[in-house]
Enzyme design. Structure first.
Site, PDB file in Angstrom:
ATOM      1  N   ASN A  33      53.388  24.849  32.033  1.00 28.51           N
ATOM      2  CA  ASN A  33      52.907  23.729  32.856  1.00 28.51           C
ATOM      3  C   ASN A  33      51.394  23.550  32.705  1.00 28.51           C
ATOM      4  O   ASN A  33      50.792  22.788  33.447  1.00 28.51           O
ATOM      5  CB  ASN A  33      53.279  23.913  34.341  1.00 28.51           C
ATOM      6  CG  ASN A  33      52.447  24.972  35.018  1.00 28.51           C
ATOM      7  OD1 ASN A  33      51.803  25.783  34.340  1.00 28.51           O
ATOM      8  ND2 ASN A  33      52.450  24.990  36.338  1.00 28.51           N
ATOM      9  N   ALA A  81      52.666  33.160  34.470  1.00 28.62           N
ATOM     10  CA  ALA A  81      52.255  33.912  35.657  1.00 28.62           C
ATOM     11  C   ALA A  81      50.913  33.416  36.171  1.00 28.62           C
ATOM     12  O   ALA A  81      50.192  32.692  35.481  1.00 28.62           O
ATOM     13  CB  ALA A  81      52.128  35.403  35.310  1.00 28.62           C
ATOM     14  N   TYR A 147      48.907  41.071  42.923  1.00 30.92           N
ATOM     15  CA  TYR A 147      49.338  40.880  41.530  1.00 30.92           C
ATOM     16  C   TYR A 147      50.182  42.078  41.074  1.00 30.92           C
ATOM     17  O   TYR A 147      51.310  41.911  40.594  1.00 30.92           O
ATOM     18  CB  TYR A 147      48.092  40.718  40.651  1.00 30.92           C
ATOM     19  CG  TYR A 147      48.361  40.673  39.167  1.00 30.92           C
ATOM     20  CD1 TYR A 147      48.750  39.501  38.531  1.00 30.92           C
ATOM     21  CD2 TYR A 147      48.201  41.824  38.373  1.00 30.92           C
ATOM     22  CE1 TYR A 147      48.980  39.462  37.156  1.00 30.92           C
ATOM     23  CE2 TYR A 147      48.432  41.795  37.002  1.00 30.92           C
ATOM     24  CZ  TYR A 147      48.819  40.618  36.405  1.00 30.92           C
ATOM     25  OH  TYR A 147      49.049  40.582  35.047  1.00 30.92           O
ATOM     26  N   LYS A 151      54.266  42.273  40.213  1.00 28.14           N
ATOM     27  CA  LYS A 151      54.775  42.722  38.908  1.00 28.14           C
ATOM     28  C   LYS A 151      55.813  43.839  39.112  1.00 28.14           C
ATOM     29  O   LYS A 151      56.876  43.828  38.490  1.00 28.14           O
ATOM     30  CB  LYS A 151      53.627  43.206  38.010  1.00 28.14           C
ATOM     31  CG  LYS A 151      52.693  42.105  37.522  1.00 28.14           C
ATOM     32  CD  LYS A 151      53.376  41.146  36.551  1.00 28.14           C
ATOM     33  CE  LYS A 151      52.406  40.199  35.889  1.00 28.14           C
ATOM     34  NZ  LYS A 151      53.057  39.163  35.084  1.00 28.14           N
ATOM     35  N   ASN A 176      44.990  46.264  28.541  1.00 29.04           N
ATOM     36  CA  ASN A 176      43.947  45.220  28.417  1.00 29.04           C
ATOM     37  C   ASN A 176      44.071  44.542  27.055  1.00 29.04           C
ATOM     38  O   ASN A 176      43.663  45.109  26.043  1.00 29.04           O
ATOM     39  CB  ASN A 176      42.563  45.835  28.576  1.00 29.04           C
ATOM     40  CG  ASN A 176      42.356  46.349  29.984  1.00 29.04           C
ATOM     41  OD1 ASN A 176      41.753  45.683  30.816  1.00 29.04           O
ATOM     42  ND2 ASN A 176      42.900  47.512  30.281  1.00 29.04           N
ATOM     43  N   VAL A 191      37.436  41.628  29.452  1.00 33.52           N
ATOM     44  CA  VAL A 191      36.036  42.003  29.222  1.00 33.52           C
ATOM     45  C   VAL A 191      35.624  41.746  27.768  1.00 33.52           C
ATOM     46  O   VAL A 191      34.488  41.323  27.500  1.00 33.52           O
ATOM     47  CB  VAL A 191      35.810  43.478  29.652  1.00 33.52           C
ATOM     48  CG1 VAL A 191      36.600  44.441  28.790  1.00 33.52           C
ATOM     49  CG2 VAL A 191      34.368  43.837  29.634  1.00 33.52           C
ATOM     50  N   ILE A 192      36.530  41.948  26.816  1.00 25.59           N
ATOM     51  CA  ILE A 192      36.133  41.785  25.410  1.00 25.59           C
ATOM     52  C   ILE A 192      35.789  40.332  25.107  1.00 25.59           C
ATOM     53  O   ILE A 192      34.796  40.041  24.438  1.00 25.59           O
ATOM     54  CB  ILE A 192      37.228  42.324  24.467  1.00 25.59           C
ATOM     55  CG1 ILE A 192      37.253  43.851  24.591  1.00 25.59           C
ATOM     56  CG2 ILE A 192      36.968  41.891  23.017  1.00 25.59           C
ATOM     57  CD1 ILE A 192      38.050  44.582  23.551  1.00 25.59           C
ATOM     58  N   ILE A 207      27.110  44.757  32.060  1.00 26.00           N
ATOM     59  CA  ILE A 207      27.798  46.042  32.271  1.00 26.00           C
ATOM     60  C   ILE A 207      27.460  46.523  33.671  1.00 26.00           C
ATOM     61  O   ILE A 207      26.289  46.646  34.028  1.00 26.00           O
ATOM     62  CB  ILE A 207      27.365  47.089  31.232  1.00 26.00           C
ATOM     63  CG1 ILE A 207      27.816  46.635  29.842  1.00 26.00           C
ATOM     64  CG2 ILE A 207      27.935  48.454  31.562  1.00 26.00           C
ATOM     65  CD1 ILE A 207      27.558  47.635  28.743  1.00 26.00           C
ATOM     66  N   ARG A 215      38.836  51.661  29.289  1.00 21.44           N
ATOM     67  CA  ARG A 215      40.092  50.912  29.330  1.00 21.44           C
ATOM     68  C   ARG A 215      40.844  51.172  28.030  1.00 21.44           C
ATOM     69  O   ARG A 215      40.239  51.536  27.032  1.00 21.44           O
ATOM     70  CB  ARG A 215      39.817  49.394  29.405  1.00 21.44           C
ATOM     71  CG  ARG A 215      39.039  48.926  30.620  1.00 21.44           C
ATOM     72  CD  ARG A 215      39.965  48.745  31.822  1.00 21.44           C
ATOM     73  NE  ARG A 215      39.224  48.267  32.979  1.00 21.44           N
ATOM     74  CZ  ARG A 215      38.503  49.025  33.794  1.00 21.44           C
ATOM     75  NH1 ARG A 215      38.420  50.323  33.579  1.00 21.44           N
ATOM     76  NH2 ARG A 215      37.867  48.507  34.834  1.00 21.44           N
TER      77      ARG A 215
HETATM   78  N1  LIG Z   1      45.980  39.359  29.111  1.00 22.29           N
HETATM   79  C1  LIG Z   1      46.170  40.590  29.585  1.00 22.29           C
HETATM   80  O1  LIG Z   1      45.328  41.485  29.352  1.00 22.29           O
HETATM   81  C2  LIG Z   1      47.394  40.912  30.398  1.00 22.29           C
HETATM   82  C3  LIG Z   1      47.527  42.231  30.892  1.00 22.29           C
HETATM   83  C4  LIG Z   1      48.658  42.538  31.634  1.00 22.29           C
HETATM   84  C5  LIG Z   1      49.651  41.593  31.845  1.00 22.29           C
HETATM   85  N2  LIG Z   1      49.488  40.324  31.364  1.00 22.29           N
HETATM   86  C6  LIG Z   1      50.578  39.366  31.621  1.00 22.29           C
HETATM   87  O2  LIG Z   1      50.895  38.702  30.412  1.00 22.29           O
HETATM   88  C7  LIG Z   1      51.347  37.380  30.704  1.00 22.29           C
HETATM   89  C8  LIG Z   1      50.581  36.371  29.857  1.00 22.29           C
HETATM   90  O3  LIG Z   1      49.200  36.471  30.186  1.00 22.29           O
HETATM   91  P1  LIG Z   1      48.041  35.792  29.312  1.00 22.29           P
HETATM   92  O4  LIG Z   1      46.923  36.759  29.247  1.00 22.29           O
HETATM   93  O5  LIG Z   1      48.612  35.230  28.056  1.00 22.29           O
HETATM   94  O6  LIG Z   1      47.576  34.625  30.307  1.00 22.29           O
HETATM   95  P2  LIG Z   1      47.490  33.033  30.093  1.00 22.29           P
HETATM   96  O7  LIG Z   1      46.895  32.462  31.347  1.00 22.29           O
HETATM   97  O8  LIG Z   1      46.803  32.707  28.810  1.00 22.29           O
HETATM   98  O9  LIG Z   1      49.022  32.629  29.965  1.00 22.29           O
HETATM   99  C9  LIG Z   1      49.854  32.329  31.077  1.00 22.29           C
HETATM  100  C10 LIG Z   1      50.576  31.060  30.744  1.00 22.29           C
HETATM  101  O10 LIG Z   1      51.511  30.761  31.798  1.00 22.29           O
HETATM  102  C11 LIG Z   1      51.418  29.373  32.079  1.00 22.29           C
HETATM  103  N3  LIG Z   1      51.882  29.125  33.435  1.00 22.29           N
HETATM  104  C12 LIG Z   1      51.267  29.496  34.603  1.00 22.29           C
HETATM  105  N4  LIG Z   1      51.984  29.075  35.651  1.00 22.29           N
HETATM  106  C13 LIG Z   1      53.075  28.449  35.154  1.00 22.29           C
HETATM  107  C14 LIG Z   1      54.188  27.784  35.758  1.00 22.29           C
HETATM  108  N5  LIG Z   1      54.317  27.702  37.101  1.00 22.29           N
HETATM  109  N6  LIG Z   1      55.117  27.231  34.963  1.00 22.29           N
HETATM  110  C15 LIG Z   1      55.000  27.304  33.598  1.00 22.29           C
HETATM  111  N7  LIG Z   1      53.966  27.901  32.972  1.00 22.29           N
HETATM  112  C16 LIG Z   1      53.014  28.478  33.747  1.00 22.29           C
HETATM  113  C17 LIG Z   1      49.944  29.048  31.888  1.00 22.29           C
HETATM  114  O11 LIG Z   1      49.684  27.670  31.750  1.00 22.29           O
HETATM  115  C18 LIG Z   1      49.637  29.864  30.634  1.00 22.29           C
HETATM  116  O12 LIG Z   1      49.924  29.139  29.462  1.00 22.29           O
HETATM  117  C19 LIG Z   1      51.181  37.186  32.215  1.00 22.29           C
HETATM  118  O13 LIG Z   1      52.432  37.428  32.828  1.00 22.29           O
HETATM  119  C20 LIG Z   1      50.184  38.265  32.589  1.00 22.29           C
HETATM  120  O14 LIG Z   1      50.331  38.664  33.940  1.00 22.29           O
HETATM  121  C21 LIG Z   1      48.377  39.965  30.646  1.00 22.29           C
END
Ligand SMILES: NC(=O)c1ccc[n+]([C@@H]2O[C@H](COP(=O)([O-])OP(=O)(O)OC[C@H]3O[C@@H](n4cnc5c(N)ncnc54)[C@H](O)[C@@H]3O)[C@@H](O)[C@H]2O)c1
Length: 258
Positions: A33, A81, A147, A151, A176, A191-192, A207, A215
């Site tokens: 979305n 998410a 959060y 999860k 991460n 952070v990166i 920092i 991490r």
């Molecule tokens: N990036 C990290 O380091 C990390 C670490 C742990 C867990 N995660 C998990 O990995 C998953 C992806 O994270 P990411 O880093 O790619 O984040 P991101 O924000 O780039 O991707 C999330 C995507 O979900 C979409 N979205 C949000 N709400 C929505 C809805 N209601 N309907 C449809 N789409 C929706 C967003 O538009 C986005 O494209 C998430 O579940 C996040 O919690 C990420």
């Protein structure tokens, strides 16, 4: 040829996961979305015969279910998410809807439409401040934020549905994640990406403290490969996996120090 549905497809991890799936020959339907994701992230797949992107809000149970019914996937990778710990503290209601209610819609869509396998984007946030190094899948779970709590509750909800209704769930606890397309403009970004953006402008990275906090950083393409394997490898059972390297890196080291 198997069909895979990916939620959060236009996001950071989602777009890399879709690219890996298509490269491996899977037909992919991406849902998003665009809350934080961007169409440009999927530029490499625009017009590809194996890829379709649909605008669907996964908190809308009937829209989500219709998308699953149409795609008839052999697996769903659920990445959509509210992705930030601070945002979950500021808005626990949005966190509940996006990170737990949407999981229930996913479980129900899988049950009603006989989807054999689900892959869920969990997080190292389920461990809270556990000091055991490295963190293992059997390390006690103490989430410290809405959060992390959502999860962990999602994992439990999906496993109980899987055991009740006979599908398989793989919960991927990402650590991460870093790499291309991570948005450094987001105040909640990794952070990166923040360091890289600052350093590319000749600005010293921020920092806090002595910089020795560490991490486990994992490259996004490795996460995408882990997602593809979890969704497609035959003979998998219900379970969780830490998606990490097993190595701690300090912020000083990331910033180019020692
Ligand atoms: N990036 C990290 O380091 C990390 C670490 C742990 C867990 N995660 C998990 O990995 C998953 C992806 O994270 P990411 O880093 O790619 O984040 P991101 O924000 O780039 O991707 C999330 C995507 O979900 C979409 N979205 C949000 N709400 C929505 C809805 N209601 N309907 C449809 N789409 C929706 C967003 O538009 C986005 O494209 C998430 O579940 C996040 O919690 C990420």
């Amino acid at each position: 040829m198997a069909n895979v549905l990916v939620t959060g497809a236009a996001g950071f991890i989602g777009s890399h996961t879709c690219e890996h799936l298509v490269a491996a020959g899977y037909r992919v339907v991406g849902l998003d979305n665009f809350r934080t994701g961007r169409r440009e992230n999927l530029r490499s797949l625009a017009g590809h015969p194996l890829f379709r992107l649909a605008t669907v809000d996964v908190t809308d149970g009937s829209a989500f279910e219709t998308a699953v019914a149409e795609a008839k996937p052999e697996a769903i990778i659920h990445l959509a998410a509210l992705v930030s710990v601070p945002e979950s503290l500021q808005d626990p209601v949005a966190n509940f809807r996006l990170n737990l209610v949407a999981t229930f819609h996913l479980a129900e869509a899988a049950r009603r439409h006989h989807v054999p396998r689900l892959v869920f984007a969990s997080s190292a946030a389920v461990y809270g401040n556990a000091t055991e190094v490295p963190l293992r899948e059997d390390t006690p779970l103490h989430p410290l934020s809405p959060y992390g709590g959502a999860k962990l509750a999602s994992e439990s909800l999906l496993f109980s549905h899987a055991r009740s209704f006979g599908f398989t769930v793989r919960c991927q606890r990402y650590f991460n994640v870093f790499g291309p397309r991570q948005d450094p403009r987001s105040p909640y970004s990794g952070v990166i990406s923040i360091f890289a953006e600052k350093m590319s402008r000749g600005v010293a990275p921020p920092i806090f403290g002595d910089g020795e906090q560490s991490r486990d950083f994992i490259f996004v393409q490795d996460v995408a490969r882990a997602n593809v394997l979890a969704a497609t490898q035959p003979g998998q059972e219900n379970g969780v996996a830490n998606i990490c390297t097993g190595h701690a890196t300090s912020l000083n080291r990331v910033a180019g120090g020692n």
